[in-house]
Design a protein around this motif. Structure first.
Motif, short mmCIF file in Angstrom:
data_model
loop_
_atom_site.label_atom_id
_atom_site.label_comp_id
_atom_site.label_asym_id
_atom_site.label_seq_id
_atom_site.Cartn_x
_atom_site.Cartn_y
_atom_site.Cartn_z
N SER A 1 1.68 -9.02 8.50
CA SER A 1 1.32 -7.87 7.67
C SER A 1 0.75 -8.36 6.34
O SER A 1 0.89 -9.53 5.97
N ALA A 2 0.11 -7.46 5.62
CA ALA A 2 -0.44 -7.80 4.30
C ALA A 2 0.68 -8.24 3.37
O ALA A 2 0.51 -9.15 2.55
N TYR A 3 1.84 -7.63 3.50
CA TYR A 3 2.99 -7.98 2.68
C TYR A 3 3.41 -9.43 2.94
O TYR A 3 3.64 -10.20 2.02
N LEU B 1 1.62 -11.87 4.17
CA LEU B 1 0.58 -12.77 3.67
C LEU B 1 0.66 -12.91 2.15
O LEU B 1 0.52 -14.02 1.61
N ALA B 2 0.90 -11.82 1.46
CA ALA B 2 1.02 -11.86 0.00
C ALA B 2 2.23 -12.68 -0.42
O ALA B 2 2.15 -13.47 -1.38
#
Length: 92
Positions: free
Chosen positions: A3-5, A7-8
């Motif tokens: 998810s983008a989370y 990856l961040a």
């Protein structure tokens, strides 16, 4: 697929230095820094509160406001200095 989370969080972990456990020497140094800055803050507060009391006795409202702002500024400045010094110790 991440998810983008996720990856961040991975990018954040890569950009931040790892937080290794502190040595006993670092812990002692951090405690010393806290003691020194607690003393500095208390010293400035005592001095400025005396000035504040004198201004209140004279009912000099401009001076009262000035001293109150200075008290807040001095406290913030000393706390920032303390945290900066503690960060240097943590990184060493």
């Amino acid at each position: 697929m991440k998810s983008a989370y996720e990856l961040a969080m991975e990018r954040l972990a890569q950009s931040e230095p790892s937080t290794a456990p502190l040595s006993d020497e670092q812990k002692n140094r951090l405690a010393d820094i806290d003691k020194v800055y607690a003393g500095k803050i208390a010293e400035r507060e005592i001095f400025l509160k005396q000035s504040l009391a004198a201004a209140q006795a004279e009912q000099n409202y401009e001076e009262i406001e000035k001293v109150q702002r200075q008290l807040a500024t001095e406290r913030t400045r000393l706390e920032e200095e303390r945290e900066a010094e503690k960060d240097r110790v943590r990184r060493s």
